[in-house]
Design a protein around this motif. Structure first.
Motif, PDB file in Angstrom:
ATOM      1  N   TYR A  23      28.522   4.598  16.997  1.00 10.94           N
ATOM      2  CA  TYR A  23      29.508   4.569  18.069  1.00 10.94           C
ATOM      3  C   TYR A  23      29.395   5.834  18.922  1.00 10.94           C
ATOM      4  N   TRP A  24      29.647   5.700  20.192  1.00 12.73           N
ATOM      5  CA  TRP A  24      29.536   6.797  21.142  1.00 12.73           C
ATOM      6  C   TRP A  24      30.484   7.941  20.776  1.00 12.73           C
ATOM      7  N   TYR A  82      31.221   3.265   9.110  1.00 12.49           N
ATOM      8  CA  TYR A  82      30.769   2.022   9.726  1.00 12.49           C
ATOM      9  C   TYR A  82      29.384   1.576   9.272  1.00 12.49           C
TER      10      TYR A  82
END
Length: 222
Positions: free
Chosen positions: A86-87, A96
């Motif tokens: 994720y950014w 995750y």
């Protein structure tokens, strides 16, 4: 690890999208749809059986042990079409991704011995009652088979004895239907730990614009 053939991916996608569960409740995440579409790779000829390279799927428990056929747990994927993180939250990657780089989708799934995938529910919606995993989707589908119930939404509520107890919100077309009627119906077709302890009648279930039940809003209702 499970490797999908074009035949299986094509058949699964048609089966899942065409199923009543998928159309009505939209439990299948956009991620899984995109993965299955990628696995087909432009060839929908179901007479072709070919191993799709580089795309892997596994179902794991909370300790990242790979589970066998027909065991429900979290679906994880790894491949070139799957994001690597994720950014701006790379420091939380372990939340995750597995240690070996599989993305944890948050979907609870099972796979049969023929390699067909079934999405059971979302992990965040799973109820743990008396030490057992209970999936709201299963209970909602069962409740909807009652002739006087239009639809139902199920959540878990904290309970000091059970961990969580099951609470069902029911939309009925028969005003004379009672909570005891519904509980008796559930006892007739469900194992004891899946039977709701509380029934709440509601005129309409809160939903997204695509028809998915908003369980977080149900949790805010008394």
């Amino acid at each position: 690890l499970f490797f999908f053939t074009q035949t299986r991916a094509s058949a699964m996608l048609r089966s899942l999208v065409g199923s009543e569960m998928c159309i009505r409740d939209r439990y299948l995440s956009d991620l899984i749809v995109s993965i299955l579409e990628a696995l087909i790779a432009g060839n929908t000829d179901t007479t072709q059986v070919e191993i799709i390279e580089q795309t892997e799927i596994k179902i794991i428990d909370n300790d990242e042990n790979i589970l066998g056929c027909n065991q429900a747990s979290e679906l994880c994927v790894r491949g070139p079409q799957v994001m690597s993180g994720y950014w701006k939250i790379s420091n939380e990657k372990s939340k995750y991704f597995t240690d070996d780089g599989f993305f944890m989708t948050g979907d609870i799934a099972t796979m049969n011995d023929e390699g067909y995938l079934k999405i059971v529910d979302r992990k965040k919606d799973m109820i743990i009652s008396s030490g057992y995993n209970v999936y709201p989707n299963e209970l909602e589908d069962y409740l909807a088979t009652h002739p006087d119930i239009l639809e139902a939404g199920v959540i878990g509520v904290d309970d000091k004895n059970r961990g969580e107890y099951i609470k069902a919100f029911v939309v009925t077309k028969n005003e004379s239907l009672s909570s005891s009627d519904i509980i008796a119906f559930c006892k007739n077709g469900l194992t004891e730990y899946k039977v709701p302890k509380r029934i709440v009648f509601i005129k309409e279930l809160p939903k997204t614009n695509v028809g998915k039940i908003l369980r977080r809003e149900l949790r805010e209702l008394d």
